[in-house]
Scaffold this motif. Structure first.
Motif, short mmCIF file in Angstrom:
data_model
loop_
_atom_site.label_atom_id
_atom_site.label_comp_id
_atom_site.label_asym_id
_atom_site.label_seq_id
_atom_site.Cartn_x
_atom_site.Cartn_y
_atom_site.Cartn_z
N MET A 75 34.28 45.04 68.95
CA MET A 75 34.08 45.11 67.51
C MET A 75 35.16 45.92 66.79
O MET A 75 35.25 45.88 65.57
CB MET A 75 32.70 45.71 67.20
N ASN A 76 35.96 46.67 67.54
CA ASN A 76 37.07 47.37 66.86
C ASN A 76 38.32 46.51 66.80
O ASN A 76 39.39 46.98 66.45
CB ASN A 76 37.36 48.72 67.52
N THR A 77 38.16 45.24 67.18
CA THR A 77 39.28 44.31 67.02
C THR A 77 38.90 43.23 66.01
O THR A 77 37.74 43.15 65.61
CB THR A 77 39.64 43.62 68.35
N GLY A 78 39.86 42.43 65.65
CA GLY A 78 39.57 41.35 64.73
C GLY A 78 40.82 40.56 64.47
O GLY A 78 41.89 40.88 64.99
N SER A 79 40.67 39.49 63.69
CA SER A 79 41.86 38.70 63.40
C SER A 79 41.84 38.24 61.96
O SER A 79 40.79 38.13 61.33
CB SER A 79 41.95 37.50 64.34
N TYR A 80 43.04 38.03 61.43
CA TYR A 80 43.17 37.53 60.06
C TYR A 80 44.25 36.47 60.07
O TYR A 80 45.17 36.51 60.89
CB TYR A 80 43.53 38.66 59.10
N PHE A 81 44.11 35.51 59.18
CA PHE A 81 45.15 34.49 59.08
C PHE A 81 45.03 33.78 57.74
O PHE A 81 44.01 33.88 57.07
CB PHE A 81 45.07 33.49 60.23
N GLY A 82 46.06 33.08 57.38
CA GLY A 82 46.04 32.37 56.10
C GLY A 82 46.17 30.88 56.32
O GLY A 82 46.80 30.42 57.26
N TYR A 83 45.55 30.11 55.42
CA TYR A 83 45.70 28.65 55.46
C TYR A 83 46.90 28.29 54.62
O TYR A 83 46.82 28.19 53.39
CB TYR A 83 44.45 27.98 54.91
N ILE A 84 48.02 28.07 55.28
CA ILE A 84 49.26 27.83 54.53
C ILE A 84 49.55 26.34 54.38
O ILE A 84 50.48 25.94 53.70
CB ILE A 84 50.44 28.60 55.20
N GLY A 85 48.70 25.52 55.02
CA GLY A 85 48.89 24.07 54.96
C GLY A 85 48.93 23.55 53.52
O GLY A 85 49.71 22.66 53.19
N MET A 86 48.09 24.14 52.67
CA MET A 86 48.09 23.73 51.25
C MET A 86 49.44 23.99 50.61
O MET A 86 49.87 23.22 49.74
CB MET A 86 47.03 24.52 50.51
#
Lengths: 305, 375
Positions: free
Chosen positions: B139-150
Motif C-alpha cells: 500500500m505504500n506503492t502506487g502508479s500514475y499515468f496519463g492517457y496521451i492517445g487523445m
C-alpha cells in the motif's frame, strides 16, 4: 513491385552513403593502430568524445569545420593517452582500451550536458543529385564532404602501407617485434604515433555523427557504432580499401530494415535489423576456416598471440 | 553504455558523493542548508533529463516543484533499470531523507521498487507506468499515468489538415499496447479529416537509437510522407530531420517547437506537474496519496503544444473543436465499427471505447489505414 524494389535499392544506396562514414573513419583509424600491433577498443569512447567536441566547438565558434578539427584533436589526445599507457611494460591493451572507452564516453557526457539543447551549425552536403528531378534521388546523393575525405584517407592509408617507408615500418612493428628490434626500429614510438593518429581519425567519425548525420548531439548518439567498427577491421582483413567496402555494406544493410517497412514488407523487421551482423558472421565463417589464424592479421596483436 | 552494477559491489557513485558531503557536514566543514521540516522528494530518470522527450517531461515538472515552498527535490538521471536503481532509491531515502519517491521508468517497478517498498514501508513510492494492483502490491506503492492517445488523435487531425500527399508517418519504438494506441489514435485523427489518408509506421525496435530513427524518418520522407510524429524516448533527431527535409511534424512527450520552428504543427505533451502537485497537496493535508492515478486531457495530465505556423486556420479550428469536446470528459476515439489492417473487426458497431477502457490496455493491432505490422 519493381517500384518498391527501386525504392529499397535507392534507400540502401542512400543509407550506405549516410550511415557508413563513422564506420569508415573508425575502422581505418583502428586499422592503422592494429597494423602497428596494438588494439584500441577505446575508439568507441573516442567516437562519442569526438561527436561532443565537434558539436560544442561548432556551436561556440560558428564553424563546423573547426569542430571537425577539434574532434580530430580530441581523438588524438585520447589516443595518445592509450598509446602512452600501453607503452608501459605488461599493460594489457584490451583492458586499457575498455578503460579509454568508458573515460571517453564519461568525459563526453559530463562536458556535453550544456550542448544537448542548443543547435549548432552543421556541415553542408555536396549535392551530387543535381541532375535528377526526383527529391529522393537528390537527397540520397547529398554527400557529406567527410565521406569523400574518408575514402581518400583509406586510399592514402593503403598506399602508405604498401608503397612508403613509413608504412613498411608500421607493418614490421606490427608483424614481428623481433624483426623490428633487429632493424633498430623505435617500436614504442611507432605504436604510440599509430594509436594517436588512428584515434584522431575516429574522432573525425564522431564529428560526422553530430555535425552531419543524424546531426545533433545527445547521449545515445553512437549506440555502439565505434565497437562495431573495431569488429569491421577484422571483417576487412586489416586492409583499408576493404574497410571502405565493409563500411558501405554495413551502411546499406542498416538501411534495409527501415526501407523495407516503408514499402510494405513489414514482417520480421527485427531480423532485417540484424542483417549487418548476420553478414559479418557469414563472411567470418567463410573466410576463417579451421586452425590457422586470420589471414592478414598483424602478428603482434595481443588477441592473436 | 551503463556499467553493470553487479561488478561494483560497493556504493553507487551518488551514495559515495553524498556520503562525502554528509561527512563534511558532520565535521563542520559545511552544512546542508535544508530546513528540518522540508519534505524531500526523489525523482529517478532512466535517461538524460534534457532529452527533449520522456525524461525531460518529468524533469520539467520536477523543476517547477523546486520552486514550491517546503519541498526539497533530489534527482538522479541515467539510472539503468537494474540493481542500480535500488541503490539510488536507498541513498535518496537514507542520505537525503526522501519520504516520497518517483521512479519514472517502466522497468524500475518490478522487482526494484517493490523490494525497496517492502524494506522501507514508511516511505511512499509512486511509479510512472501503470502496473499497481491492489491485492498484489504494497500500500505504500502506487502508479500514475496519463492517457496521451487523445493528444495523438489531435496530432492526427492537425496532420490530416496539413498533408498534401495524403500520406503521413509514425516512427515507433516497440509494438507494445501504449505505442499501438498512439499509432491508432494518430491514424484515426487523420482519417476523421479525410478517410483516404494512409499512415505508415516504422518500428525501430529500441526506445532510443538516433541513427536508426533518422534512417527511418528519411525513408518515410522518401516515400512521400509529409507529416510525421513518433513515440520514442527522445524525438529530437526525428523533429530536426523533418525540419531539414521540409516536411511537417507533430511533437510527442514535450514541446519540440524549438527544434523545428517551421515544421512543428502541434504536439501531445505530458503535464506531470498536475499529478505531482496533487500528491504533494495530499501529503501536506495528511491525506493518503492515491495508489492508482490516471488522467488525460480533461484532467490536465496531458496538454497540447501551441500551434506552429504550418497549421492552417481550418486545422486549428477543427483541433480546437475536438479538444473542447474531449475536455468535457468521456470522449471516445475508438468508435465501432473499426477494423484492423488485416480486415478483422476489433471494435464492433455500436461500441465505443473511451480512453479509460480496459480493452485498450491489451491493444495488439493496427487499425485499417495503417501501413505496417506489429510482427
Amino acid at each position: 513491385m519493381s517500384d518498391s524494389l527501386a525504392t529499397v535499392l535507392l534507400a540502401m544506396l542512400a543509407g550506405s552513403l549516410r550511415v557508413s562514414t563513422p564506420f569508415l573513419f573508425v575502422s581505418i583509424g583502428e586499422c592503422l593502430t592494429e597494423k602497428s600491433g596494438r588494439i584500441n577498443l577505446g575508439n568507441e569512447g573516442v567516437l562519442v568524445l569526438g561527436a561532443m567536441v565537434a558539436y560544442a566547438t561548432s556551436y561556440e565558434t560558428g564553424s563546423p569545420w573547426i569542430g571537425v578539427l577539434a574532434a580530430a584533436f580530441a581523438g588524438l589526445l585520447l589516443g595518445a593517452l592509450h598509446g602512452a599507457v600501453c607503452s608501459l611494460a605488461r599493460v594489457n591493451d584490451v583492458a586499457m582500451g575498455i578503460a579509454i572507452m568508458l573515460a571517453g564516453t564519461g568525459i563526453a557526457f559530463f562536458f556535453g550536458k550544456p550542448y544537448i539543447q542548443p543547435s549548432a551549425p552543421l556541415l553542408p552536403g555536396i549535392p551530387f543529385g543535381w541532375w535528377s528531378g526526383s527529391s529522393q534521388v537528390q537527397n540520397a546523393l547529398l554527400v557529406c564532404p567527410l565521406f569523400l575525405l574518408g575514402i581518400a584517407a583509406a586510399i592514402g592509408l593503403h598506399w602508405c602501407f604498401n608503397a612508403t617507408r613509413v608504412g613498411l615500418r608500421i607493418r614490421i612493428v606490427g608483424d614481428s617485434q623481433d624483426a623490428a628490434l633487429a632493424l633498430g626500429l623505435p617500436i614504442d614510438r611507432i605504436r604510440f604515433l599509430a594509436t594517436a593518429c588512428g584515434s584522431a581519425l575516429a574522432g573525425i567519425g564522431g564529428a560526422f555523427l553530430s555535425l552531419y548525420y543524424p546531426g545533433s548531439w545527445n547521449e545515445g548518439l553512437s549506440s555502439g557504432q565505434g565497437l562495431m567498427a573495431v569488429a569491421l577491421v577484422v571483417f576487412a582483413r586489416w586492409n583499408p580499401i576493404y574497410c571502405i567496402y565493409a563500411s558501405l555494406l554495413f551502411g546499406a544493410a542498416g538501411a534495409l530494415g527501415p526501407s523495407l517497412q516503408t514499402v510494405g514488407i513489414t514482417w520480421g523487421y527485427y531480423l532485417f535489423y540484424a542483417a549487418p551482423y548476420i553478414v559479418t558472421l557469414v563472411v567470418l565463417i567463410i573466410t576463417a576456416r579451421g586452425g590457422r589464424s586470420l589471414a592478414g592479421m598483424p602478428g603482434q596483436l595481443s588477441i592473436g598471440r | 553504455m551503463p556499467s553493470d552494477p553487479r561488478s561494483f559491489p560497493m556504493m553507487s557513485r551518488r551514495a559515495l558523493v553524498q556520503g562525502g558531503a554528509a561527512l563534511a557536514a558532520t565535521a563542520g566543514l559545511g552544512g546542508t542548508a535544508q530546513a528540518a521540516k522540508d519534505t524531500v522528494i526523489g525523482f529517478i530518470y532512466v535517461g538524460p533529463k534534457d532529452d527533449y522527450g520522456y525524461n525531460q517531461a518529468h524533469a520539467e515538472a520536477a523543476a517547477m516543484m523546486k520552486k514550491m515552498p517546503g519541498l526539497k527535490i533530489v534527482e538522479e538521471e541515467r539510472v539503468p533499470e537494474t540493481d542500480a536503481v535500488s541503490k539510488t532509491m536507498e541513498s535518496m531515502i537514507k542520505l537525503d531523507g526522501a519520504t516520497l519517491l518517483f521512479p519514472t521508468s517502466f522497468g524500475y517497478f518490478d522487482p526494484y521498487m517493490l523490494k525497496m517498498a517492502a524494506k522501507y514501508n514508511d516511505i511512499q513510492f509512486r511509479h510512472c507506468g501503470g502496473l499497481w494492483q491492489k491485492d498484489k502490491n504494497p500500500m505504500n506503492t502506487g502508479s500514475y499515468f496519463g492517457y496521451i492517445g487523445m493528444g495523438q488523435y489531435l496530432n492526427g487531425i492537425a496532420a490530416g489538415h496539413t498533408t498534401k500527399s495524403k500520406k503521413i508517418a509514425f516512427v515507433a519504438a516497440k509494438p507494445i499496447p501504449q505505442v499501438l494506441i498512439n499509432v491508432n489514435s494518430f491514424a484515426l485523427g487523420a482519417k476523421s479529416v479525410d478517410p483516404s489518408i494512409v499512415t505508415s509506421v516504422i518500428f525501430t525496435g529500441e526506445w532510443s537509437m538516433p541513427v536508426k530513427e533518422a534512417e527511418a524518418t528519411n525513408s518515410l520522407i522518401d516515400q512521400g510522407n509529409d507529416v510525421i510524429t513518433c513515440h520514442v524516448d527522445g524525438p529530437k533527431v526525428i523533429m530536426e530531420t523533418a525540419e531539414r527535409r521540409g516536411i511537417h511534424a507533430c511533437g510527442y512527450h514535450v514541446n519540440q517547437a524549438k527544434l523545428a520552428p517551421k515544421a512543428y504543427l502541434t504536439g501531445a505533451e505530458w503535464n506531470w506537474i498536475t499529478v505531482y502537485k496533487s500528491f504533494v497537496t495530499d501529503m501536506k493535508e495528511g491525506k493518503p496519496i492515491p495508489n492508482f492515478t490516471r488522467g488525460g486531457l480533461a484532467e490536465g495530465f496531458v496538454k497540447m503544444s501551441p500551434y506552429g505556423p504550418g497549421l492552417s486556420e481550418a486545422g486549428r479550428k477543427n483541433v480546437d473543436a475536438v479538444k473542447a469536446e474531449m475536455m468535457k470528459g468521456g470522449y471516445a476515439v475508438f468508435k465501432g465499427p473499426l477494423k484492423d489492417n488485416k480486415g478483422n473487426v476489433v471494435v464492433p458497431a455500436g461500441k465505443a471505447l473511451a480512453e479509460t477502457a480496459i480493452e485498450l490496455e491489451s491493444t495488439n493491432y493496427l487499425i485499417e489505414g495503417v501501413n505496417g505490422s506489429i510482427g
